[in-house]
Motif scaffolding. Structure first.
Motif, PDB file in Angstrom:
ATOM      1  N   LEU A  59       2.380   4.648   6.803  1.00 56.69           N
ATOM      2  CA  LEU A  59       2.040   5.817   7.603  1.00 56.69           C
ATOM      3  C   LEU A  59       3.267   6.682   7.876  1.00 56.69           C
ATOM      4  O   LEU A  59       3.215   7.910   7.749  1.00 56.69           O
ATOM      5  N   ILE A  60       4.369   6.052   8.224  1.00 57.74           N
ATOM      6  CA  ILE A  60       5.609   6.795   8.500  1.00 57.74           C
ATOM      7  C   ILE A  60       6.075   7.540   7.256  1.00 57.74           C
ATOM      8  O   ILE A  60       6.465   8.717   7.327  1.00 57.74           O
ATOM      9  N   LEU A  61       6.021   6.876   6.100  1.00 55.16           N
ATOM     10  CA  LEU A  61       6.440   7.537   4.860  1.00 55.16           C
ATOM     11  C   LEU A  61       5.538   8.719   4.521  1.00 55.16           C
ATOM     12  O   LEU A  61       6.019   9.781   4.116  1.00 55.16           O
ATOM     13  N   CYS A  62       4.232   8.556   4.699  1.00 54.51           N
ATOM     14  CA  CYS A  62       3.297   9.657   4.424  1.00 54.51           C
ATOM     15  C   CYS A  62       3.570  10.850   5.339  1.00 54.51           C
ATOM     16  O   CYS A  62       3.581  11.997   4.891  1.00 54.51           O
ATOM     17  N   LEU A  63       3.786  10.581   6.616  1.00 54.98           N
ATOM     18  CA  LEU A  63       4.075  11.660   7.558  1.00 54.98           C
ATOM     19  C   LEU A  63       5.402  12.342   7.225  1.00 54.98           C
ATOM     20  O   LEU A  63       5.538  13.560   7.338  1.00 54.98           O
ATOM     21  N   ALA A  64       6.382  11.552   6.792  1.00 55.78           N
ATOM     22  CA  ALA A  64       7.676  12.131   6.426  1.00 55.78           C
ATOM     23  C   ALA A  64       7.530  13.050   5.216  1.00 55.78           C
ATOM     24  O   ALA A  64       8.064  14.174   5.206  1.00 55.78           O
TER      25      ALA A  64
ATOM     26  N   MET B 271      -0.556 -26.114  -0.729  1.00 54.44           N
ATOM     27  CA  MET B 271      -0.256 -24.739  -0.346  1.00 54.44           C
ATOM     28  C   MET B 271       0.390 -24.751   1.045  1.00 54.44           C
ATOM     29  O   MET B 271       0.005 -25.527   1.907  1.00 54.44           O
ATOM     30  N   ASN B 272       1.321 -23.869   1.239  1.00 59.41           N
ATOM     31  CA  ASN B 272       2.027 -23.795   2.510  1.00 59.41           C
ATOM     32  C   ASN B 272       1.249 -22.903   3.480  1.00 59.41           C
ATOM     33  O   ASN B 272       1.303 -21.674   3.390  1.00 59.41           O
ATOM     34  N   TRP B 273       0.524 -23.494   4.406  1.00 59.91           N
ATOM     35  CA  TRP B 273      -0.306 -22.729   5.342  1.00 59.91           C
ATOM     36  C   TRP B 273       0.527 -22.064   6.429  1.00 59.91           C
ATOM     37  O   TRP B 273       0.085 -21.093   7.040  1.00 59.91           O
ATOM     38  N   LYS B 274       1.738 -22.565   6.665  1.00 59.67           N
ATOM     39  CA  LYS B 274       2.606 -21.942   7.678  1.00 59.67           C
ATOM     40  C   LYS B 274       2.985 -20.513   7.270  1.00 59.67           C
ATOM     41  O   LYS B 274       3.168 -19.649   8.115  1.00 59.67           O
ATOM     42  N   ALA B 275       3.091 -20.285   5.970  1.00 64.08           N
ATOM     43  CA  ALA B 275       3.454 -18.950   5.485  1.00 64.08           C
ATOM     44  C   ALA B 275       2.373 -17.928   5.844  1.00 64.08           C
ATOM     45  O   ALA B 275       2.668 -16.757   6.066  1.00 64.08           O
ATOM     46  N   LEU B 276       1.121 -18.353   5.901  1.00 70.77           N
ATOM     47  CA  LEU B 276       0.022 -17.429   6.202  1.00 70.77           C
ATOM     48  C   LEU B 276      -0.029 -17.038   7.675  1.00 70.77           C
ATOM     49  O   LEU B 276      -0.722 -16.095   8.029  1.00 70.77           O
ATOM     50  N   GLU B 277       0.685 -17.759   8.526  1.00 70.60           N
ATOM     51  CA  GLU B 277       0.692 -17.402   9.948  1.00 70.60           C
ATOM     52  C   GLU B 277       1.347 -16.044  10.176  1.00 70.60           C
ATOM     53  O   GLU B 277       1.010 -15.335  11.123  1.00 70.60           O
ATOM     54  N   ASN B 278       2.274 -15.657   9.316  1.00 70.95           N
ATOM     55  CA  ASN B 278       2.972 -14.380   9.468  1.00 70.95           C
ATOM     56  C   ASN B 278       2.276 -13.241   8.735  1.00 70.95           C
ATOM     57  O   ASN B 278       2.749 -12.117   8.766  1.00 70.95           O
ATOM     58  N   PHE B 279       1.168 -13.532   8.081  1.00 71.32           N
ATOM     59  CA  PHE B 279       0.504 -12.512   7.274  1.00 71.32           C
ATOM     60  C   PHE B 279       0.020 -11.296   8.076  1.00 71.32           C
ATOM     61  O   PHE B 279       0.337 -10.170   7.698  1.00 71.32           O
ATOM     62  N   PRO B 280      -0.738 -11.469   9.176  1.00 71.23           N
ATOM     63  CA  PRO B 280      -1.211 -10.288   9.914  1.00 71.23           C
ATOM     64  C   PRO B 280      -0.083  -9.376  10.428  1.00 71.23           C
ATOM     65  O   PRO B 280      -0.155  -8.160  10.230  1.00 71.23           O
ATOM     66  N   PRO B 281       0.980  -9.913  11.039  1.00 71.81           N
ATOM     67  CA  PRO B 281       2.048  -9.002  11.477  1.00 71.81           C
ATOM     68  C   PRO B 281       2.706  -8.265  10.309  1.00 71.81           C
ATOM     69  O   PRO B 281       3.069  -7.092  10.430  1.00 71.81           O
ATOM     70  N   LEU B 282       2.832  -8.937   9.171  1.00 72.72           N
ATOM     71  CA  LEU B 282       3.415  -8.276   8.005  1.00 72.72           C
ATOM     72  C   LEU B 282       2.537  -7.139   7.506  1.00 72.72           C
ATOM     73  O   LEU B 282       3.036  -6.103   7.069  1.00 72.72           O
ATOM     74  N   MET B 283       1.229  -7.313   7.595  1.00 76.67           N
ATOM     75  CA  MET B 283       0.313  -6.242   7.179  1.00 76.67           C
ATOM     76  C   MET B 283       0.412  -5.049   8.126  1.00 76.67           C
ATOM     77  O   MET B 283       0.371  -3.900   7.683  1.00 76.67           O
ATOM     78  N   TYR B 284       0.554  -5.316   9.419  1.00 76.90           N
ATOM     79  CA  TYR B 284       0.738  -4.214  10.372  1.00 76.90           C
ATOM     80  C   TYR B 284       2.040  -3.472  10.096  1.00 76.90           C
ATOM     81  O   TYR B 284       2.094  -2.247  10.156  1.00 76.90           O
ATOM     82  N   ILE B 285       3.086  -4.212   9.780  1.00 74.56           N
ATOM     83  CA  ILE B 285       4.370  -3.583   9.471  1.00 74.56           C
ATOM     84  C   ILE B 285       4.250  -2.735   8.207  1.00 74.56           C
ATOM     85  O   ILE B 285       4.744  -1.608   8.156  1.00 74.56           O
ATOM     86  N   LEU B 286       3.590  -3.257   7.195  1.00 79.74           N
ATOM     87  CA  LEU B 286       3.393  -2.513   5.951  1.00 79.74           C
ATOM     88  C   LEU B 286       2.577  -1.244   6.198  1.00 79.74           C
ATOM     89  O   LEU B 286       2.904  -0.171   5.679  1.00 79.74           O
ATOM     90  N   ALA B 287       1.516  -1.358   6.993  1.00 80.03           N
ATOM     91  CA  ALA B 287       0.688  -0.185   7.301  1.00 80.03           C
ATOM     92  C   ALA B 287       1.489   0.853   8.077  1.00 80.03           C
ATOM     93  O   ALA B 287       1.399   2.054   7.791  1.00 80.03           O
TER      94      ALA B 287
END
Length: 59
Positions: A21-26, A1-17
């Protein structure tokens, strides 16, 4: 498994959240805008109806 890919997981979740939120407010903003326009239209129609009724009573 590529563990380097998981290093970007938390920032991607913040971006998704943030995106979610922006779409809901819009969408909520659009609904508020549509409701205000509809209420104004209804008030205008009611005023015209009252005006016509007053004119009919005068005649």
């Amino acid at each position: 498994m590529n563990w380097k890919a998981l290093e970007n997981f938390p920032p991607l979740m913040y971006i998704l959240a943030a995106k979610t939120l922006i779409l809901c407010l819009a969408f909520a903003g659009v609904k508020v805008y549509q409701r205000k326009r509809l209420e104004e239209k209804l008030k205008k129609e009611q005023a015209e109806k009252r005006k016509r009724e007053m004119e009919e009573k005068e005649n």
